[in-house]
Design a protein around this motif. Sequence first.
Motif, PDB file in Angstrom:
ATOM      1  N   ARG A  37      43.352  51.311  22.972  1.00  0.00           N
ATOM      2  CA  ARG A  37      43.269  52.536  22.175  1.00  0.00           C
ATOM      3  C   ARG A  37      43.777  53.734  22.968  1.00  0.00           C
ATOM      4  N   VAL A  38      43.597  53.690  24.282  1.00  0.00           N
ATOM      5  CA  VAL A  38      44.141  54.709  25.176  1.00  0.00           C
ATOM      6  C   VAL A  38      45.007  53.984  26.201  1.00  0.00           C
ATOM      7  N   GLN A  39      46.273  54.343  26.254  1.00  0.00           N
ATOM      8  CA  GLN A  39      47.235  53.617  27.086  1.00  0.00           C
ATOM      9  C   GLN A  39      47.463  54.339  28.408  1.00  0.00           C
ATOM     10  N   ALA A  40      47.535  53.565  29.488  1.00  0.00           N
ATOM     11  CA  ALA A  40      47.875  54.119  30.797  1.00  0.00           C
ATOM     12  C   ALA A  40      49.396  54.198  30.922  1.00  0.00           C
ATOM     13  N   ILE A  41      49.918  55.396  31.160  1.00  0.00           N
ATOM     14  CA  ILE A  41      51.346  55.613  31.334  1.00  0.00           C
ATOM     15  C   ILE A  41      51.621  55.730  32.832  1.00  0.00           C
ATOM     16  N   VAL A  42      52.343  54.756  33.392  1.00  0.00           N
ATOM     17  CA  VAL A  42      52.558  54.665  34.835  1.00  0.00           C
ATOM     18  C   VAL A  42      54.001  55.039  35.170  1.00  0.00           C
ATOM     19  N   THR A  43      54.155  56.017  36.066  1.00  0.00           N
ATOM     20  CA  THR A  43      55.484  56.470  36.480  1.00  0.00           C
ATOM     21  C   THR A  43      55.572  56.445  37.999  1.00  0.00           C
ATOM     22  N   LEU A  44      56.541  55.682  38.530  1.00  0.00           N
ATOM     23  CA  LEU A  44      56.773  55.654  39.971  1.00  0.00           C
ATOM     24  C   LEU A  44      57.462  56.957  40.377  1.00  0.00           C
ATOM     25  N   LYS A  45      56.822  57.741  41.268  1.00  0.00           N
ATOM     26  CA  LYS A  45      57.359  59.040  41.658  1.00  0.00           C
ATOM     27  C   LYS A  45      58.088  59.002  42.991  1.00  0.00           C
ATOM     28  N   SER A  46      57.623  58.148  43.921  1.00  0.00           N
ATOM     29  CA  SER A  46      58.282  58.093  45.220  1.00  0.00           C
ATOM     30  C   SER A  46      57.945  56.789  45.919  1.00  0.00           C
ATOM     31  N   ARG A  47      58.762  56.479  46.911  1.00  0.00           N
ATOM     32  CA  ARG A  47      58.566  55.242  47.688  1.00  0.00           C
ATOM     33  C   ARG A  47      58.956  55.524  49.136  1.00  0.00           C
ATOM     34  N   ASP A  48      58.054  55.190  50.045  1.00  0.00           N
ATOM     35  CA  ASP A  48      58.297  55.375  51.475  1.00  0.00           C
ATOM     36  C   ASP A  48      58.435  53.994  52.106  1.00  0.00           C
ATOM     37  N   ASN A  49      59.669  53.594  52.375  1.00  0.00           N
ATOM     38  CA  ASN A  49      59.914  52.255  52.914  1.00  0.00           C
ATOM     39  C   ASN A  49      59.394  52.104  54.341  1.00  0.00           C
ATOM     40  N   PHE A  50      59.276  53.210  55.059  1.00  0.00           N
ATOM     41  CA  PHE A  50      58.846  53.121  56.459  1.00  0.00           C
ATOM     42  C   PHE A  50      57.415  52.604  56.555  1.00  0.00           C
ATOM     43  N   VAL A  51      56.541  53.069  55.655  1.00  0.00           N
ATOM     44  CA  VAL A  51      55.145  52.617  55.670  1.00  0.00           C
ATOM     45  C   VAL A  51      54.836  51.750  54.458  1.00  0.00           C
ATOM     46  N   SER A  52      55.859  51.439  53.648  1.00  0.00           N
ATOM     47  CA  SER A  52      55.697  50.640  52.427  1.00  0.00           C
ATOM     48  C   SER A  52      54.630  51.245  51.504  1.00  0.00           C
ATOM     49  N   GLU A  53      54.799  52.550  51.248  1.00  0.00           N
ATOM     50  CA  GLU A  53      53.846  53.257  50.392  1.00  0.00           C
ATOM     51  C   GLU A  53      54.530  53.704  49.109  1.00  0.00           C
ATOM     52  N   TYR A  54      53.822  53.550  47.996  1.00  0.00           N
ATOM     53  CA  TYR A  54      54.347  53.897  46.682  1.00  0.00           C
ATOM     54  C   TYR A  54      53.408  54.926  46.050  1.00  0.00           C
ATOM     55  N   ARG A  55      54.004  55.945  45.430  1.00  0.00           N
ATOM     56  CA  ARG A  55      53.217  56.995  44.774  1.00  0.00           C
ATOM     57  C   ARG A  55      53.506  56.965  43.271  1.00  0.00           C
ATOM     58  N   TYR A  56      52.441  56.896  42.501  1.00  0.00           N
ATOM     59  CA  TYR A  56      52.559  56.840  41.044  1.00  0.00           C
ATOM     60  C   TYR A  56      51.832  58.025  40.412  1.00  0.00           C
ATOM     61  N   ASP A  57      52.362  58.485  39.294  1.00  0.00           N
ATOM     62  CA  ASP A  57      51.626  59.370  38.396  1.00  0.00           C
ATOM     63  C   ASP A  57      51.146  58.519  37.226  1.00  0.00           C
ATOM     64  N   VAL A  58      49.842  58.538  36.978  1.00  0.00           N
ATOM     65  CA  VAL A  58      49.267  57.724  35.908  1.00  0.00           C
ATOM     66  C   VAL A  58      48.503  58.639  34.957  1.00  0.00           C
ATOM     67  N   ALA A 146      58.570  43.756  48.511  1.00  0.00           N
ATOM     68  CA  ALA A 146      59.320  44.844  47.895  1.00  0.00           C
ATOM     69  C   ALA A 146      58.929  45.087  46.446  1.00  0.00           C
ATOM     70  N   VAL A 147      58.626  44.020  45.701  1.00  0.00           N
ATOM     71  CA  VAL A 147      58.432  44.176  44.262  1.00  0.00           C
ATOM     72  C   VAL A 147      57.018  43.760  43.870  1.00  0.00           C
ATOM     73  N   PHE A 148      56.313  44.673  43.248  1.00  0.00           N
ATOM     74  CA  PHE A 148      55.004  44.364  42.668  1.00  0.00           C
ATOM     75  C   PHE A 148      54.767  45.354  41.526  1.00  0.00           C
ATOM     76  N   THR A 149      53.823  45.019  40.652  1.00  0.00           N
ATOM     77  CA  THR A 149      53.544  45.864  39.487  1.00  0.00           C
ATOM     78  C   THR A 149      52.047  46.125  39.378  1.00  0.00           C
ATOM     79  N   PRO A 150      51.632  47.394  39.441  1.00  0.00           N
ATOM     80  CA  PRO A 150      50.208  47.708  39.249  1.00  0.00           C
ATOM     81  C   PRO A 150      49.888  47.828  37.755  1.00  0.00           C
ATOM     82  N   SER A 151      48.719  47.377  37.370  1.00  0.00           N
ATOM     83  CA  SER A 151      48.255  47.491  35.987  1.00  0.00           C
ATOM     84  C   SER A 151      46.910  48.218  35.978  1.00  0.00           C
ATOM     85  N   PHE A 152      46.728  49.097  34.981  1.00  0.00           N
ATOM     86  CA  PHE A 152      45.553  49.947  34.942  1.00  0.00           C
ATOM     87  C   PHE A 152      44.780  49.779  33.632  1.00  0.00           C
ATOM     88  N   LYS A 153      43.475  49.929  33.717  1.00  0.00           N
ATOM     89  CA  LYS A 153      42.612  50.050  32.543  1.00  0.00           C
ATOM     90  C   LYS A 153      42.163  51.499  32.423  1.00  0.00           C
TER      91      LYS A 153
END
Length: 213
Positions: A37-58, A146-153
Amino acid sequence: MINWVRPWCLAAASAIATEPLYGFAGSLDNLTDLTGRVQAIVTLKSRDNFVSEYRYDVSARNLSPDAIIGDSLIIVLDRITNLAGEDHEGLTGESFLKRFDVLDQDGQTDDGKPYFRIPIGTSPNLVPQTDSLPAVVRIRNRDYVAVFTPSFKVLGQKRPPPEEKRAESPISPASPALGPSTAANRHAVDKLIQLLIKKGVLTEEEWRKANQP
């Protein structure tokens, strides 16, 4: 004296700034699973390959016909899947979530899943067909895959509909509520009739005929 007051003021200001302003006060017990009924909208904003960190806006998008209480909304990082759509290690059965560091989370559910509060917007409600402000989610991959997908409730509370006000029926002139006023008017009319009869302007017979049904 000034050197003592300043640290105290800074500590107080810090405590006020970090105090949660959310209606559920950190407890998830009263929240409902609104996923679907309420959907999580996930947007990848940045990726830091040096520390393998990903930043999302949800953010949360209200697809239901009901208003959702804005300060009750949280998003839960439910699972992380690989390219094959799997969320557990095939050999050990370990959840892929345990391979990731989830930074700046607001807490964890009873089953150990990280959650984040949705920021409060200008409106107290998330009305139908609108999006909330985004929560910032930072995920660091320990395995450097390198590739993974986060899913949110999405959890939250539906805004109860306003109570209907019972329509008040207008009071008619014959209503008992007007009894005293009607009696006073009747008394005044009787006195006037008696005065007219006394002055000879009206006879009792004429008065009786005029009041016959």
